[in-house]
Scaffold this motif. Structure first.
Motif, PDB file in Angstrom:
ATOM      1  N   SER A   1       0.858  -1.178   0.000  1.00  0.00           N
ATOM      2  CA  SER A   1       0.000   0.000   0.000  1.00  0.00           C
ATOM      3  C   SER A   1       0.899   1.234   0.000  1.00  0.00           C
ATOM      4  O   SER A   1       2.096   1.152   0.260  1.00  0.00           O
ATOM      5  CB  SER A   1      -0.890   0.005   1.238  1.00  0.00           C
ATOM      6  OG  SER A   1      -0.108   0.252   2.400  1.00  0.00           O
ATOM      7  N   GLU A   2       0.320   2.368  -0.284  1.00  0.00           N
ATOM      8  CA  GLU A   2       1.112   3.604  -0.336  1.00  0.00           C
ATOM      9  C   GLU A   2       1.762   3.898   1.016  1.00  0.00           C
ATOM     10  O   GLU A   2       2.922   4.290   1.085  1.00  0.00           O
ATOM     11  CB  GLU A   2       0.240   4.777  -0.762  1.00  0.00           C
ATOM     12  CG  GLU A   2       1.025   6.060  -0.900  1.00  0.00           C
ATOM     13  CD  GLU A   2       0.196   7.218  -1.423  1.00  0.00           C
ATOM     14  OE1 GLU A   2       0.708   8.332  -1.407  1.00  0.00           O
ATOM     15  OE2 GLU A   2      -0.953   6.990  -1.830  1.00  0.00           O
ATOM     16  N   LYS A   3       1.025   3.678   2.084  1.00  0.00           N
ATOM     17  CA  LYS A   3       1.554   3.936   3.430  1.00  0.00           C
ATOM     18  C   LYS A   3       2.729   3.006   3.742  1.00  0.00           C
ATOM     19  O   LYS A   3       3.756   3.440   4.256  1.00  0.00           O
ATOM     20  CB  LYS A   3       0.441   3.752   4.462  1.00  0.00           C
ATOM     21  CG  LYS A   3       0.832   4.118   5.857  1.00  0.00           C
ATOM     22  CD  LYS A   3      -0.348   4.011   6.800  1.00  0.00           C
ATOM     23  CE  LYS A   3       0.054   4.414   8.197  1.00  0.00           C
ATOM     24  NZ  LYS A   3      -1.057   4.341   9.138  1.00  0.00           N
ATOM     25  N   GLU A   4       2.599   1.720   3.402  1.00  0.00           N
ATOM     26  CA  GLU A   4       3.692   0.764   3.628  1.00  0.00           C
ATOM     27  C   GLU A   4       4.905   1.100   2.773  1.00  0.00           C
ATOM     28  O   GLU A   4       6.051   1.022   3.228  1.00  0.00           O
ATOM     29  CB  GLU A   4       3.232  -0.657   3.307  1.00  0.00           C
ATOM     30  CG  GLU A   4       2.217  -1.223   4.262  1.00  0.00           C
ATOM     31  CD  GLU A   4       1.658  -2.550   3.780  1.00  0.00           C
ATOM     32  OE1 GLU A   4       1.375  -3.392   4.637  1.00  0.00           O
ATOM     33  OE2 GLU A   4       1.512  -2.730   2.542  1.00  0.00           O
TER      34      GLU A   4
END
Length: 92
Positions: free
Chosen positions: A61-64
């Motif tokens: 994901s973008e956050k990861e």
């Protein structure tokens, strides 16, 4: 003695770029500046941890992804600080 001291500082500088944890998923590669990329299509042979984090961007994901890249940047920055300390003679 001056040449010996300089050589010792240069060796400590190079060791400053090694990380005991190694690269994520490839712990046997310890150097944070130079190393083979995980992605064989990548032409980057420097900062392999950062390059690996960027090439895995579609698997997270973008956050990861941002967290992984930020962590690799932090590791490299810490290694550069260790190397700079060695060059100044702070670690001798």
């Amino acid at each position: 003695m001056k040449i010996r001291a300089l050589n010792d500082r240069l060796m400590l500088t190079e060791k400053g770029f090694l990380d005991v944890d190694g690269l994520r998923g490839r712990q046997w590669f310890k150097h944070l500046v130079f190393g083979p990329p995980r992605d064989q299509e990548s032409k980057l042979d420097f900062f392999p941890g950062i390059a690996d984090s960027m090439s895995e961007m579609f698997k997270m994901s973008e956050k990861e992804r941002l967290a992984a890249i930020q962590h690799e940047l932090w590791r490299v920055a810490r290694a550069i600080q260790r190397a700079a300390s060695a060059l100044r003679g702070d670690l001798a």
